[in-house]
Write an enzyme that holds these catalytic residues in place. Structure first.
Site, PDB file in Angstrom:
ATOM      1  N   LYS A  94      25.065  31.497  34.922  1.00 28.00           N
ATOM      2  CA  LYS A  94      24.608  32.639  34.140  1.00 28.00           C
ATOM      3  C   LYS A  94      25.792  33.568  33.839  1.00 28.00           C
ATOM      4  O   LYS A  94      26.774  33.574  34.578  1.00 28.00           O
ATOM      5  CB  LYS A  94      23.471  33.381  34.855  1.00 28.00           C
ATOM      6  CG  LYS A  94      23.704  33.675  36.339  1.00 28.00           C
ATOM      7  CD  LYS A  94      24.584  34.865  36.544  1.00 28.00           C
ATOM      8  CE  LYS A  94      25.073  35.070  37.913  1.00 28.00           C
ATOM      9  NZ  LYS A  94      26.331  34.416  38.230  1.00 28.00           N
ATOM     10  N   ASP A 175      28.580  39.993  33.558  1.00 27.19           N
ATOM     11  CA  ASP A 175      28.921  39.511  34.895  1.00 27.19           C
ATOM     12  C   ASP A 175      28.019  40.080  35.972  1.00 27.19           C
ATOM     13  O   ASP A 175      27.581  39.373  36.876  1.00 27.19           O
ATOM     14  CB  ASP A 175      30.374  39.869  35.220  1.00 27.19           C
ATOM     15  CG  ASP A 175      31.315  38.702  35.008  1.00 27.19           C
ATOM     16  OD1 ASP A 175      31.414  37.865  35.915  1.00 27.19           O
ATOM     17  OD2 ASP A 175      31.932  38.619  33.943  1.00 27.19           O
TER      18      ASP A 175
END
Length: 322
Positions: A94, A175
């Site tokens: 991800k 992030d």
């Protein structure tokens, strides 16, 4: 036996490889990198029998069942498309890609080819997080009214670091912010109201970002992410009759603390085995064994809805990756 390949050789790839030891029926057979030296060192360190100097070679290996894509997220789209073209099931780190359009393309490609694809939002496969969801569904804290979560890293990240590189999807949001956002989405679904503010770096990425989400039910979420100061990385889920606290790091907590109205706090411990990456691998293998092309724990819809939120927030704070 499920035969795994790992695409990329960085820190996260290593952590995932270590946790595969705790996955019944998993075997790491191959690794692919852009350089042979990096691939061979990784293979030697983690016991893979084959090392490839290109992503395409890994994707073409007939003895690989599923590939874990562990590149920096700016390369997720290209790497995953390469693996899908090779007929491989994919677990992609991800965020799935840099934006909704490219994530949609990956998912549509995987569906058209009948191939399994899952975003590696490991929080959604964590047994303790799943237990928290069960408690909430059983009414342990009543109706959820507020979610608070933060994820801030201390830094400092030098100007040449990828976290400051706009074209690489740098900044805190993708992030770090994806974790608080994913928690709020997991608990309350798609919000009807979104507000956001950020301090923008000289490189034009977000350094410190605050997000407020609202639902027509009256529930709210107050979330933050940043890369200029270490925050507590905790979360609190408040309901009409109680609260659940998730200590650091909230996305992989060592315990959850349940506060029911009128009773003493109850601590619910997590299984200390491994680093937490094994649970997403276990979910992938379970889905492959069942012939599924998406996971019910990390469905394609959740990936796309969170990606749409990230796009929305980026537009509001003035960050573009192009």
């Amino acid at each position: 036996m499920t035969r795994w390949g790992i695409l990329a050789t960085g820190y996260i790839a290593g952590r995932f490889a270590e946790d595969l030891r705790f996955v019944p029926g998993a075997e790491l057979v191959a690794v692919g990198s852009r350089t042979r030296e990096s691939a061979e060192l990784f293979a030697q360190r983690h016991g893979a029998s084959r090392a490839y100097a290109s992503w395409a070679e890994l994707a073409a290996d007939p003895e690989v069942d599923v590939v874990y894509v562990a590149t920096p997220h700016a390369a997720h789209h290209e790497a995953t498309m390469t693996c899908l073209a090779g007929g491989k099931a994919v677990l992609v780190e991800k965020p799935c890609t840099l934006d909704l359009a490219s994530s949609t393309e990956l998912i549509e490609t995987a569906r058209a080819r009948g191939l399994f694809l899952m975003e590696a939002m490991w929080m959604r496969t964590n047994p303790l997080i799943l237990r928290v969801l069960e408690l909430i569904a059983d009414g342990a804290i009543g109706e959820v009214t507020h979610v608070r979560a933060d994820f801030g890293a201390a830094g400092p990240f030098p100007p040449e670091h990828r976290m400051r590189a706009r074209t690489l999807g740098g900044g805190a949001l993708l992030d770090l912010g994806i974790y608080p956002l994913s928690l709020a989405h997991l608990l309350l679904g798609v919000p009807q109201h979104v507000r956001a503010w950020a301090r923008i770096s000289p490189e034009q990425v977000d350094e410190n970002t605050g997000i407020v989400l609202g639902w027509d039910s009256g529930a709210v979420a107050t979330l933050s992410c940043g890369m200029i100061g270490a925050t507590a990385i905790t979360a609190a889920i408040t309901g009409t009759t109680g609260r659940i606290d998730l200590p650091e790091p909230f996305y992989r907590p060592a315990a959850a603390v349940l506060h029911r109205a009128g009773t003493e706090p109850e601590t619910i411990p997590a299984d200390p085995t491994g680093g937490g990456y094994q649970y997403e691998a276990i979910e992938v293998q379970r889905c492959l064994a069942a012939g599924l092309i998406e996971s019910p724990l990390v469905p394609h819809s959740a990936t796309l809805e969170v990606m749409a939120l990230l796009d929305d927030i980026r537009a509001r704070i003035g960050v573009s990756y192009t």
